[in-house]
Design an enzyme around this catalytic site. Structure first.
Site, PDB file in Angstrom:
ATOM      1  NE  ARG A 298      -3.968  -2.236   1.907  1.00 18.39           N
ATOM      2  CZ  ARG A 298      -4.775  -2.800   2.792  1.00 18.39           C
ATOM      3  NH1 ARG A 298      -4.634  -2.535   4.085  1.00 18.39           N
ATOM      4  NH2 ARG A 298      -5.727  -3.628   2.400  1.00 18.39           N
ATOM      5  CE1 TYR A 442      -2.496  -3.752  -9.471  1.00 19.44           C
ATOM      6  CE2 TYR A 442      -1.076  -1.853  -9.565  1.00 19.44           C
ATOM      7  CZ  TYR A 442      -1.519  -3.040 -10.104  1.00 19.44           C
ATOM      8  OH  TYR A 442      -0.967  -3.478 -11.253  1.00 19.44           O
ATOM      9  CD  GLU A 443      -1.485  -4.646  -3.402  1.00 24.17           C
ATOM     10  OE1 GLU A 443      -1.916  -5.474  -2.571  1.00 24.17           O
ATOM     11  OE2 GLU A 443      -0.972  -4.989  -4.465  1.00 24.17           O
ATOM     12  N   GLY A 444      -6.497  -3.339  -2.237  1.00 23.49           N
ATOM     13  CA  GLY A 444      -7.675  -2.835  -1.555  1.00 23.49           C
ATOM     14  C   GLY A 444      -8.073  -1.512  -2.178  1.00 23.49           C
ATOM     15  CD  GLN A 449      -6.260   0.954   1.264  1.00 24.53           C
ATOM     16  OE1 GLN A 449      -5.608   1.108   2.298  1.00 24.53           O
ATOM     17  NE2 GLN A 449      -6.336  -0.211   0.645  1.00 24.53           N
TER      18      GLN A 449
END
Length: 598
Positions: A298, A442-444, A449
């Site tokens: 992240r 990406y990445e959540g 977030q």
């Protein structure tokens, strides 16, 4: 043709003048001998690698993309990518911030973060290959067995092997509790892993001799949901005890995604047909282990958008200085030419300054977070280490979401500066826009977030860490309380801090009655928090600039920094006046809409 110049002066300003990293790092045992000269020398060489080796491959790599051989399942990366990776490894760049116990150079993460910003500006698609290896390294370093560490870490450190993270499946994105990949124990202590994974960045390629896949899967006795997930290391080739490569493992690439951007990176569909793997960490605790990698990713994804914002800004600025069109509203500026450069027009400057401000704010936040990570790892006092960990946990979703949202806006604005040429491939700007779009997913996703920030990091501890950040604001305000020149920079941030405290309390109370209240407010809340954090760092940057000017400096860098800070507070920071009422609007106008969405 596109250009890129590493922003070394601004990096040095943040590192040495705002954050004072030399003193901070020298207080940590692993970096006690690290001085400013060494830091600057590494940055300069890193910038050369980015500009001379990677940047020339960016447009060509996007146009060529990756190629899958359906017969052998092998993936070929674009022309020049493999040779660039060989030079990256030969230069020792893969080992820059890795543990010396496994062959690393032991340099701080804050320095590695600067290096990777430059790589991302030069060629994000290429940079994702070694970038993902850092996450795999961190995960195994934290949770691997002694045997796993001794086998995998030296080769991830020197770049001989690369790594991936294999989470997503076609039926589950962020909701990993739904994943179906299964792991069956074998008599020898290994596991037979079967399933399919999608969207695996750098999942198959020809850059390195082996790929170390970290795979989430379920054991036969696993409970349902996310509490039943375990983590396994599944190499492309099964290594022997001495590290030499043995048999090809039963994991292969069945397809490559046809994407909007990052064409030079192989986003793979991976199939595991009884692949051999070993357990990382404890059974059913895979998400906890994987979060080490995900949190590193992240921060890395935020850095990707910072890199794209910087390179887009640089190219838009050059274009705006050279392109002539119309006359200035206040009278001709280039009287010897048939029209004025478009940089004289107020709205062109608005677009350029938006990108510049978002880059400089993101750089300050990114490097502050990297310094927190260095301190969390090495401070001798356990309480201070925990303070750093708490602050980093609070800021990580802001780095990921706020920076990537801003990055897409900034690259789009820079495309707009170029007008019709911004839409044409040869200028390179449309690629930055396409590449930047994935970083918000990406990445959540950025909504995830926002839920993480508000639900876990703020309300989860009753705002304790947010109050610690508020103390940073308070100290800055106390330092400059009698300085009228700082009022324009500090007063807006202090006022927003008060508003955020009230907003947090309001949302928290309403969420006790209806959890949808948190979901309805989260995205606007994160964006307001992002401005709070950026505002703090712009105030600190202005503080340094004013002090340098007062001490007699004639370097134009400092008044330029003040001009950017003033633009930020006048034109971007006021977005919070809209965000806070929106966050307070409640869930009813979203959830009581069945007829509208029928």
């Amino acid at each position: 043709m596109p250009i890129y110049r590493p922003p070394l002066r601004d990096m040095q300003f943040i590192l040495h003048e705002v954050l004072g990293v030399s003193d901070e790092l020298q207080a940590l045992a692993p970096h006690a001998q690290l001085d400013q000269g060494t830091i600057d020398a590494v940055l300069e060489e890193g910038g050369k690698f980015a500009t001379e080796v990677l940047f020339p491959l960016n447009i060509g790599g996007d146009e060529e993309g990756c190629t899958l051989d359906q017969t052998t399942h092998a993936v070929s990366t674009p022309k020049g990518f493999k040779e660039a990776y060989t030079r990256y490894v030969a230069g020792g760049w893969a080992a820059l911030s890795c543990d010396p116990a496994y062959g690393g150079q032991g340099l701080p993460m804050v320095l590695n973060q600067c290096f990777y910003e430059m790589l991302n500006s030069a060629n994000q698609a290429w940079t994702m290959y070694p970038g993902l290896s850092h996450g795999a390294y961190e995960c195994l370093h934290a949770h691997g067995t002694r045997e796993q560490k001794d086998l995998y870490l030296p080769r991830l450190t020197n770049g001989e092997w690369t790594g991936t993270m294999c989470l997503t499946e076609s039926h589950c994105g962020t909701d990993l509790g739904l994943l179906r990949t299964r792991a069956e124990p074998r008599a020898d202590g290994s596991y037979r892993i079967t399933g399919e994974k999608i969207f695996i960045s750098a999942g198959e390629h020809d850059l390195a001799s082996n790929i170390v896949h970290l795979v989430l899967a379920r054991l036969p006795d696993a409970p349902a949901g996310s509490k039943g997930i375990s983590l396994f290391v599944v190499p492309k080739f099964e290594p022997r005890a001495d590290g030499s490569l043995g048999e090809r493992n039963a994991i292969y690439c069945a397809g490559l995604e046809h994407k909007m951007g990052i064409h030079g990176n192989a986003t793979a569909q991976l199939v595991l047909e009884g692949a051999s793997g070993s357990l990382v960490g404890q059974p059913h605790q895979g998400l906890a282990a994987m979060f080490v990698m995900m949190n590193a990713a992240r921060l890395g994804v935020g850095n990707q958008s910072l890199g794209l914002t910087e390179v887009a800004y640089q190219n838009a600025l050059v274009y705006a200085r050279e392109r002539i069109q119309m006359r200035s509203l206040s009278g001709a500026k280039a009287k010897d030419r048939p029209a004025d450069p478009i940089i004289v027009h107020p709205d062109v400057r608005r677009m350029l300054l938006t990108a510049k401000a978002y880059a400089e704010g993101a750089r300050a936040l990114s490097l502050y977070c990297a310094l927190l990570l260095d301190k969390e790892r090495s401070l001798p006092d356990g309480h201070l280490r925990q303070d750093c960990a708490d602050m980093l946990a609070l800021l990580t979703p802001i780095v990921k979401a706020f920076t990537t949202d801003n990055g897409f806006e900034a690259t789009t604005l820079c495309q707009q500066v170029l007008g019709g040429h911004g839409y044409i491939r040869e200028w390179g700007m449309e690629q930055h826009v396409r590449d930047a779009r994935i970083n918000m997913i990406y990445e959540g996703t950025n909504t995830i977030q926002a839920l993480d920030l508000l639900g876990r990091k703020v309300l989860g501890n009753n705002g304790a860490t947010l109050r610690k950040f508020g103390q940073l604001l308070g100290r800055l305000a106390a330092e400059e309380g009698g300085n009228g020149k700082m009022t324009e920079f500090i007063e807006p941030v202090v006022n927003l801090g008060r508003q955020m405290t009230e907003l947090t309390t309001d949302i928290g109370l309403r969420s006790l009655q209806n959890p949808d209240e948190m979901g309805a407010a989260a995205v606007d809340y994160l964006r307001a928090a992002g401005h709070l954090v950026f505002g703090y760092f712009f105030a600190r940057m202005a503080q340094v600039a004013l002090r340098k000017i007062a001490a007699g400096s004639t370097d134009p860098f400092y008044p330029a920094k003040l001009q950017t800070a003033r633009f930020y507070f006048a034109r971007l920071f006021p977005e919070t006046a809209t965000l806070i009422p929106r966050a307070r609007a409640g869930s009813g106008v979203l959830m009581d809409t069945d007829l509208a969405l029928a």
